[in-house]
Design an enzyme around this catalytic site. Structure first.
Site, mmCIF file in Angstrom:
data_model
loop_
_atom_site.group_PDB
_atom_site.id
_atom_site.type_symbol
_atom_site.label_atom_id
_atom_site.label_comp_id
_atom_site.label_asym_id
_atom_site.label_seq_id
_atom_site.Cartn_x
_atom_site.Cartn_y
_atom_site.Cartn_z
ATOM 1 N N GLU A 117 0.832 -1.051 0.093
ATOM 2 C CA GLU A 117 -0.047 0.113 0.160
ATOM 3 C C GLU A 117 0.887 0.966 0.138
ATOM 4 O OE1 GLU A 117 -4.169 -1.701 2.122
ATOM 5 O OE2 GLU A 117 -2.746 -0.670 3.213
ATOM 6 N N CYS A 130 3.357 8.358 1.561
ATOM 7 C CA CYS A 130 4.076 7.311 2.388
ATOM 8 C C CYS A 130 4.159 6.217 1.421
ATOM 9 C CB CYS A 130 3.017 7.282 3.571
ATOM 10 S SG CYS A 130 3.440 5.877 4.697
ATOM 11 N N CYS A 137 6.457 -7.191 6.718
ATOM 12 C CA CYS A 137 7.719 -6.718 7.565
ATOM 13 C C CYS A 137 8.192 -7.934 8.341
ATOM 14 C CB CYS A 137 7.249 -5.608 8.789
ATOM 15 S SG CYS A 137 8.867 -5.076 9.469
ATOM 16 N N CYS A 141 6.557 -5.627 15.862
ATOM 17 C CA CYS A 141 6.046 -4.326 16.539
ATOM 18 C C CYS A 141 4.545 -4.864 16.957
ATOM 19 C CB CYS A 141 6.109 -3.157 16.183
ATOM 20 S SG CYS A 141 8.162 -3.034 15.567
ATOM 21 N N CYS A 144 1.614 -2.989 15.555
ATOM 22 C CA CYS A 144 1.519 -2.551 14.131
ATOM 23 C C CYS A 144 0.879 -3.696 13.311
ATOM 24 C CB CYS A 144 3.155 -2.314 13.796
ATOM 25 S SG CYS A 144 3.247 -2.139 12.028
ATOM 26 N N GLY A 198 6.935 -2.171 5.890
ATOM 27 C CA GLY A 198 8.242 -2.792 5.819
ATOM 28 C C GLY A 198 9.164 -2.009 6.605
ATOM 29 N N GLU A 199 10.482 -2.437 6.844
ATOM 30 C CA GLU A 199 11.284 -1.912 7.625
ATOM 31 C C GLU A 199 12.680 -1.432 6.361
ATOM 32 O OE1 GLU A 199 12.736 -0.764 10.556
ATOM 33 O OE2 GLU A 199 14.063 -0.266 9.178
ATOM 34 N N SER A 230 12.005 6.140 8.097
ATOM 35 C CA SER A 230 11.645 5.760 9.471
ATOM 36 C C SER A 230 11.937 4.420 9.849
ATOM 37 C CB SER A 230 10.128 5.794 9.741
ATOM 38 O OG SER A 230 9.898 5.368 10.861
ATOM 39 N N SER A 252 11.530 4.894 15.317
ATOM 40 C CA SER A 252 10.283 4.634 15.976
ATOM 41 C C SER A 252 10.728 4.110 17.427
ATOM 42 C CB SER A 252 9.956 3.125 15.270
ATOM 43 O OG SER A 252 9.447 3.619 13.930
ATOM 44 N N PHE A 253 10.747 5.296 18.314
ATOM 45 C CA PHE A 253 11.319 5.271 19.726
ATOM 46 C C PHE A 253 10.410 4.508 20.677
ATOM 47 C CE2 PHE A 253 13.613 6.819 23.299
ATOM 48 C CZ PHE A 253 14.678 6.286 22.809
ATOM 49 N N HIS A 254 9.134 5.178 20.937
ATOM 50 C CA HIS A 254 7.818 4.337 21.469
ATOM 51 C C HIS A 254 8.016 4.005 23.018
ATOM 52 C CE1 HIS A 254 6.515 4.533 17.360
ATOM 53 N NE2 HIS A 254 6.906 3.481 16.876
ATOM 54 N N ASN A 329 -3.341 4.154 16.012
ATOM 55 C CA ASN A 329 -4.591 3.928 15.246
ATOM 56 C C ASN A 329 -4.727 2.240 15.322
ATOM 57 O OD1 ASN A 329 -4.275 6.357 13.985
ATOM 58 N ND2 ASN A 329 -2.253 5.909 13.082
ATOM 59 N N CYS A 372 -1.088 5.588 9.868
ATOM 60 C CA CYS A 372 0.130 4.948 10.138
ATOM 61 C C CYS A 372 -0.028 3.591 10.996
ATOM 62 C CB CYS A 372 1.066 5.669 11.205
ATOM 63 S SG CYS A 372 1.397 7.265 10.772
HETATM 64 N N1 SAH Z 1 9.109 0.022 9.648
HETATM 65 C C1 SAH Z 1 9.365 1.427 9.870
HETATM 66 C C2 SAH Z 1 8.633 2.374 9.144
HETATM 67 C C3 SAH Z 1 7.161 1.968 8.921
HETATM 68 S S1 SAH Z 1 6.172 2.176 10.099
HETATM 69 C C4 SAH Z 1 9.273 1.748 11.202
HETATM 70 O O1 SAH Z 1 8.845 0.938 12.245
HETATM 71 O O2 SAH Z 1 9.819 2.691 11.626
HETATM 72 C C5 SAH Z 1 5.883 4.047 10.507
HETATM 73 C C6 SAH Z 1 5.495 4.461 11.879
HETATM 74 O O3 SAH Z 1 4.305 4.216 12.327
HETATM 75 C C7 SAH Z 1 6.312 3.876 12.551
HETATM 76 O O4 SAH Z 1 6.900 4.785 13.800
HETATM 77 C C8 SAH Z 1 5.614 2.888 13.581
HETATM 78 O O5 SAH Z 1 6.187 2.494 14.732
HETATM 79 C C9 SAH Z 1 4.254 3.754 13.560
HETATM 80 N N2 SAH Z 1 3.230 2.969 13.747
HETATM 81 C C10 SAH Z 1 2.909 1.295 13.521
HETATM 82 N N3 SAH Z 1 1.931 0.876 13.877
HETATM 83 C C11 SAH Z 1 0.912 1.946 14.253
HETATM 84 C C12 SAH Z 1 -0.424 2.198 14.784
HETATM 85 N N4 SAH Z 1 -1.140 1.041 14.846
HETATM 86 N N5 SAH Z 1 -0.512 3.232 15.066
HETATM 87 C C13 SAH Z 1 0.138 4.615 15.143
HETATM 88 N N6 SAH Z 1 1.555 4.369 14.745
HETATM 89 C C14 SAH Z 1 1.946 3.226 14.411
HETATM 90 FE FE1 SF4 Z 2 7.861 -3.468 10.749
HETATM 91 FE FE2 SF4 Z 2 7.754 -0.789 11.279
HETATM 92 FE FE3 SF4 Z 2 5.466 -2.157 11.659
HETATM 93 FE FE4 SF4 Z 2 7.578 -2.525 13.278
HETATM 94 S S1 SF4 Z 2 6.334 -0.650 13.061
HETATM 95 S S2 SF4 Z 2 6.390 -4.307 12.286
HETATM 96 S S3 SF4 Z 2 9.369 -2.396 12.082
HETATM 97 S S4 SF4 Z 2 6.539 -1.836 9.603
#
Ligand code: SAH
Ligand code: SF4
Length: 395
Positions: A117, A130, A137, A141, A144, A198-199, A230, A252-254, A329, A372
């Site tokens: 997508e 985006c 991936c 996480c 995600c 994807g990463e 990212s 993606s610190f979180h 989200n 996201c």
């Molecule tokens: N794989 C990479 C880039 C894709 S995700 C990464 O992890 O950085 C892009 C951003 O969306 C990342 O910061 C990810 O952690 C965040 N993200 C993933 N799932 C989410 C969700 N359900 N709600 C909000 N942000 C989310």
């Molecule tokens: Fe992959 Fe980024 Fe989702 Fe983590 S947040 S599973 S690295 S796409």
């Protein structure tokens, strides 16, 4: 329980398939050097190669042309030769959904029939695309949606830059001969974020080549300052990103403790917070880049306390940074909830008072599941169960 959660899931890796079609080579995604080699290999005299690369490059990436026949500064014979050996092909757009807020989500089919997508987000002063770098991936996480997808394949450079090109097609944004670029006002597609599926740092070379193509001044010509990659924190590739791409970096610190980050972003078990921060301290110097964006997803009662906010600003002290708070989200079966709005604002306030910009990312395209972390190929059926996701999240 979290200790047993895998960093990468039990994935089914799809082998890179030979491009479909009639054996002609796709020029989209070749670097200038790759294009030169392809042309010489197809009989273009070496002496002419540089000029031909320039000409063809401009046709493909500046004018958006897909047929050799339209390349009017090449001889008819040469055009015919090119079309025997090469194609200019993009991944296919299977569907396009438009959200009430103007966000567009494209479902894109790549070679082998897999789907990714791509999301276009219009704003007042910019338009951000985006893009995805992998089908699914390999990382897991726990918040995600993409991380629950079992099929994984790296996209080729052509499939990555192809997403930019197909969005420009849809937006009608290629220049018209005689009018040129940039005269019709600000660009509709002005920024790229590698924040789709994807990463990106697990597909480094293809992402790099695709972004080099997007930045090339004789083509799509997006500034490296308008491209943000990212990553979840693939530490060994961070300095390479600075040196070989030079784009902006988002992390993606979180979470603010290893214990919580291990659960949310399991790659933290391989490269923990301290190791990641060490790598980040070097990034702006190496890339001549501006601030690093720290992405922080707001999960109710998981990582959203005042203490977390205070720890966050302490951890990143000394790094030129901005913090992007992302309200979680939701997606079907997700094991978390979005933090309450008051909580997000209180968290943002602590960060702001510590001297950092702390924008709260407005969820866009929620009605079409384009926000996201919601991306996941709708046709992809091998899906983890709620129980598996909850178990891996240590819930
Ligand atoms: N794989 C990479 C880039 C894709 S995700 C990464 O992890 O950085 C892009 C951003 O969306 C990342 O910061 C990810 O952690 C965040 N993200 C993933 N799932 C989410 C969700 N359900 N709600 C909000 N942000 C989310
Ligand atoms: Fe992959 Fe980024 Fe989702 Fe983590 S947040 S599973 S690295 S796409």
């Amino acid at each position: 329980m979290a200790a047993g959660a895998p960093i990468t899931q039990d994935v089914l890796t799809i082998p890179r398939t030979v491009p479909e079609g009639d054996g002609r080579v796709n020029l989209v995604g070749l670097t200038r050097e790759g294009l030169r080699e392809a042309l010489i290999g197809a009989g273009t005299p070496e002496k002419q190669a540089k000029m031909r690369v320039n000409q063809i490059w401009q046709w493909i990436y500046f004018w958006g042309v897909r047929e050799f026949e339209a390349m009017t500064n090449l001889s008819k014979v040469y055009r015919a030769e090119l079309s025997e050996k090469f194609v200019i092909a993009l991944p296919e757009v299977v569907s396009r959904q438009v959200s009430a807020d103007g966000t567009r989500k494209y479902l894109v089919r790549i070679a082998g029939g897999h789907e990714v997508e791509t999301v276009y987000i219009p704003e007042d002063d910019r338009g951000t695309l985006c893009i995805s770098s992998q089908v699914g991936c390999t990382l897991t996480c726990s918040f995600c949606h993409t991380g629950t997808q079992k099929l994984v394949r790296n996209l080729t450079a052509g499939e990555i830059v192809g997403q930019v090109m197909l969005a420009r097609d849809d937006l009608g944004e290629w220049p018209e001969p005689g009018i040129g670029a940039g005269e019709a006002g600000p660009r509709l597609l002005s920024n790229i974020v590698l924040m789709g599926m994807g990463e990106p740092l697990y597909n480094f070379e293809n992402v790099r080549d695709a972004m080099k193509i997007a930045m090339d001044p004789e083509g799509i010509s997006l500034s490296r300052r308008r491209i943000t990659l990212s990553t979840s924190g693939v530490v060994p590739e961070i300095s390479r990103t600075a040196e070989e791409i030079g784009c902006q970096l988002a992390i993606s610190f979180h979470a603010t403790t290893d214990e919580v980050r291990n659960r949310l972003v399991p790659i933290n078990k391989r490269w923990n917070i301290a190791t990641l921060l060490d790598a980040l301290r070097e990034y702006p110097k190496l890339s001549n880049s501006e601030r690093i964006t720290f992405e922080y997803v707001m999960l109710k009662d998981v990582n959203d306390s005042d203490a977390d906010a205070r720890r966050l600003v302490k951890l990143i002290a000394g790094i030129p940074a901005k913090i992007n708070l992302i309200p979680f989200n939701e997606w079907p079966g997700a094991p978390y909830e979005r933090s309450d709005w008051d909580r997000i604002e209180a968290f943002a306030d602590i960060i702001y008072k510590a001297g950092y910009a702390s924008p709260i990312r407005t969820p866009r395209g929620e009605d079409i599941m384009a926000a996201c972390g919601q991306l996941k190929s709708a046709t992809e059926r091998a899906r983890k169960s709620r129980a598996e996701i909850a178990a891996e999240a240590g819930l």
